[in-house]
Design an enzyme around this catalytic site. Structure first.
Site, short mmCIF file in Angstrom:
data_model
loop_
_atom_site.label_atom_id
_atom_site.label_comp_id
_atom_site.label_asym_id
_atom_site.label_seq_id
_atom_site.Cartn_x
_atom_site.Cartn_y
_atom_site.Cartn_z
N GLY A 13 -21.29 -0.45 11.07
CA GLY A 13 -21.22 -0.49 9.61
C GLY A 13 -21.31 -1.85 8.94
O GLY A 13 -21.03 -1.95 7.75
N ASN A 67 -28.67 4.17 14.31
CA ASN A 67 -28.69 5.05 13.15
C ASN A 67 -27.98 6.33 13.58
O ASN A 67 -28.45 7.01 14.52
CB ASN A 67 -30.16 5.32 12.76
CG ASN A 67 -30.26 6.30 11.60
OD1 ASN A 67 -29.31 6.99 11.25
ND2 ASN A 67 -31.44 6.35 11.01
N TYR A 158 -17.10 10.40 -7.59
CA TYR A 158 -17.07 10.30 -6.11
C TYR A 158 -17.65 11.57 -5.49
O TYR A 158 -18.24 11.56 -4.41
CB TYR A 158 -15.65 10.02 -5.63
CG TYR A 158 -15.59 9.33 -4.28
CD1 TYR A 158 -16.18 8.09 -4.09
CD2 TYR A 158 -14.96 9.93 -3.20
CE1 TYR A 158 -16.14 7.45 -2.85
CE2 TYR A 158 -14.91 9.30 -1.96
CZ TYR A 158 -15.50 8.07 -1.80
OH TYR A 158 -15.46 7.45 -0.57
N LYS A 165 -15.09 12.79 2.74
CA LYS A 165 -13.88 12.08 3.19
C LYS A 165 -12.75 13.05 3.55
O LYS A 165 -11.97 12.80 4.46
CB LYS A 165 -13.41 11.09 2.12
CG LYS A 165 -14.36 9.90 1.89
CD LYS A 165 -14.64 9.11 3.15
CE LYS A 165 -15.37 7.81 2.87
NZ LYS A 165 -15.89 7.16 4.07
N ARG A 195 -15.94 -4.00 -3.99
CA ARG A 195 -17.39 -4.06 -4.28
C ARG A 195 -18.18 -4.30 -3.02
O ARG A 195 -18.06 -5.34 -2.37
CB ARG A 195 -17.69 -5.20 -5.26
CG ARG A 195 -17.48 -4.80 -6.69
CD ARG A 195 -18.04 -5.83 -7.61
NE ARG A 195 -19.48 -5.70 -7.78
CZ ARG A 195 -20.17 -6.48 -8.59
NH1 ARG A 195 -19.59 -7.45 -9.26
NH2 ARG A 195 -21.47 -6.30 -8.71
N THR A 196 -18.99 -3.33 -2.65
CA THR A 196 -19.87 -3.43 -1.48
C THR A 196 -21.18 -2.74 -1.82
O THR A 196 -21.29 -2.11 -2.88
CB THR A 196 -19.26 -2.72 -0.24
OG1 THR A 196 -19.16 -1.33 -0.54
CG2 THR A 196 -17.90 -3.27 0.15
N LEU A 197 -22.12 -2.80 -0.88
CA LEU A 197 -23.39 -2.11 -1.07
C LEU A 197 -23.16 -0.61 -1.29
O LEU A 197 -23.67 0.00 -2.22
CB LEU A 197 -24.24 -2.32 0.20
CG LEU A 197 -25.73 -2.15 0.10
CD1 LEU A 197 -26.31 -3.15 -0.89
CD2 LEU A 197 -26.35 -2.37 1.50
N ALA A 198 -22.35 -0.01 -0.41
CA ALA A 198 -22.12 1.44 -0.49
C ALA A 198 -21.38 1.80 -1.78
O ALA A 198 -21.75 2.75 -2.47
CB ALA A 198 -21.33 1.93 0.72
P1 NAD Z 1 -21.32 -1.07 3.21
O1 NAD Z 1 -22.53 -0.67 2.43
O2 NAD Z 1 -21.15 -2.51 3.48
O3 NAD Z 1 -21.23 -0.28 4.57
C1 NAD Z 1 -21.78 1.01 4.75
C2 NAD Z 1 -22.50 0.96 6.08
O4 NAD Z 1 -22.97 2.26 6.43
C3 NAD Z 1 -23.72 0.03 6.07
O5 NAD Z 1 -23.58 -0.94 7.08
C4 NAD Z 1 -24.86 0.96 6.36
O6 NAD Z 1 -25.90 0.34 7.12
C5 NAD Z 1 -24.16 2.04 7.16
N1 NAD Z 1 -24.94 3.27 7.27
C6 NAD Z 1 -25.40 4.07 6.28
N2 NAD Z 1 -26.12 5.08 6.81
C7 NAD Z 1 -26.10 4.92 8.16
C8 NAD Z 1 -26.67 5.62 9.26
N3 NAD Z 1 -27.41 6.71 9.08
N4 NAD Z 1 -26.43 5.14 10.51
C9 NAD Z 1 -25.69 4.03 10.73
N5 NAD Z 1 -25.14 3.32 9.72
C10 NAD Z 1 -25.35 3.76 8.46
O7 NAD Z 1 -20.09 -0.47 2.36
P2 NAD Z 1 -18.52 -0.38 2.70
O8 NAD Z 1 -17.89 -0.17 1.37
O9 NAD Z 1 -18.10 -1.52 3.53
O10 NAD Z 1 -18.39 0.99 3.50
C11 NAD Z 1 -17.80 1.11 4.78
C12 NAD Z 1 -16.87 2.30 4.83
O11 NAD Z 1 -15.75 2.06 4.00
C13 NAD Z 1 -17.48 3.60 4.33
O12 NAD Z 1 -17.01 4.68 5.13
C14 NAD Z 1 -16.90 3.72 2.94
O13 NAD Z 1 -16.87 5.06 2.47
C15 NAD Z 1 -15.51 3.20 3.20
N6 NAD Z 1 -14.73 2.82 2.02
C16 NAD Z 1 -15.24 1.94 1.12
C17 NAD Z 1 -14.49 1.60 0.01
C18 NAD Z 1 -15.03 0.65 -1.02
O14 NAD Z 1 -14.54 0.63 -2.14
N7 NAD Z 1 -16.00 -0.17 -0.69
C19 NAD Z 1 -13.21 2.15 -0.18
C20 NAD Z 1 -12.72 3.03 0.77
C21 NAD Z 1 -13.49 3.38 1.88
#
Ligand code: NAD
Length: 258
Positions: A13, A67, A158, A165, A195-198
């Site tokens: 991730g 992936n 969401y 989730k 704040r992240t890409l996702a």
């Molecule tokens: P991020 O965009 O940095 O990370 C998401 C990752 O998922 C990326 O590295 C992406 O390449 C990977 N990904 C997507 N599709 C994929 C696939 N098919 N195969 C392999 N990898 C894949 O964003 P983040 O916020 O760091 O997210 C990481 C986790 O944290 C997620 O589960 C997200 O739901 C969770 N989360 C995020 C927040 C937030 O506010 N950012 C809060 C709570 C939980």
């Protein structure tokens, strides 16, 4: 003392320096873990180059494309872990995806394919990766995934990711029940909004962060490194009695009613 020396940790991730997985990888490295990093491959190899450059200071001994929609890549990832490391101690599942159009507006309009995609990537992948990790965790292990409050409460926009989730948190419990006799612990961290890409795909994420900053007991949201510290704790012997849990790392926001 939190010490992960001698532990092999596979971290999924990491997309960039804002990724929660990047915060986790740094803290696992600091605690002495030997790291393997997987990344999401793209056609032009841009992600590979970017992630390789970012993680280089952590000296990962494995760097593998994976992936989670691709069974062959999953098999080959765990074959590499088996061949190069022999055993796996830690699996960090830190990935999720839903189509942008399914992360705003009316939940009732979620498409069948959008629902499937979100649940396959964000929920089923934990089950599949844990199943592949199980035979390699010969000396016990710790599996940690990332969830969000939107899996237990209705949070604006969401939507389908909340359903994913909820499934993820229940998968944590079923996996913990199955893997516990092998001394493999499975837990989730429910992180506050960062704040992240996702997260930038979720409609109104900045408003969510602003709201948390006003309401959470600590009057702020959390950082990737704070989540990383909790992940390191959950991967260490300091948490040896904890499994099947969802631990909130959200500056206390979850306890508030208003
Ligand atoms: P991020 O965009 O940095 O990370 C998401 C990752 O998922 C990326 O590295 C992406 O390449 C990977 N990904 C997507 N599709 C994929 C696939 N098919 N195969 C392999 N990898 C894949 O964003 P983040 O916020 O760091 O997210 C990481 C986790 O944290 C997620 O589960 C997200 O739901 C969770 N989360 C995020 C927040 C937030 O506010 N950012 C809060 C709570 C939980």
């Amino acid at each position: 003392m939190l010490n992960l020396t001698g532990k092999n940790a596979l971290v999924t991730g990491i997309a960039n320096n804002r990724s929660i997985a990047w915060g986790i990888a740094q803290q696992l490295h600091k605690a002495g873990a030997n790291l393997g990093i997987t990344y999401m491959p793209d056609e032009r190899g841009k992600m590979e180059t970017k992630v390789a450059e970012l993680v280089q200071p952590l000296n990962p001994s494995l760097f593998i494309p994976c992936n989670v929609q691709n069974d062959e890549q999953i098999q080959s990832t765990f074959k590499t872990v088996h061949d190069k490391w022999g055993k796996l101690d830690i699996l960090i599942h830190c990935l999720a995806f839903a189509n942008k159009e399914d992360l705003s507006g009316d939940f009732s309009q979620t498409s069948r394919s959008g629902f499937k995609t979100a649940l396959e990537i964000s929920t089923y992948s934990l089950v599949q990766l844990s199943g592949a990790a199980k035979p390699l965790m010969t000396q016990g292990g710790s599996i940690v995934t990332l969830t969000y409050l939107g899996g237990v409460r209705a949070i604006p926009n969401y939507n389908v990711m909340g359903v994913a989730k909820a499934g993820l948190e229940m998968s944590v419990r079923y996996l913990a029940a199955e893997l516990g006799p092998q001394n493999i612990r499975v837990n989730a961290i429910s992180a506050g909004p960062i704040r992240t890409l996702a997260s930038s795909a979720v409609g109104g994420i900045l408003d969510m962060i602003h709201h948390v900053e006003q309401v959470a007991p600590l009057r702020r949201t959390v950082t990737q490194l704070e989540v990383g510290n909790t992940a390191a704790f959950l991967c260490s012997d300091l948490s040896s009695g904890i499994t099947g849990q969802v631990l909130y790392v959200d500056a206390g926001y979850e306890i508030m009613g208003m």
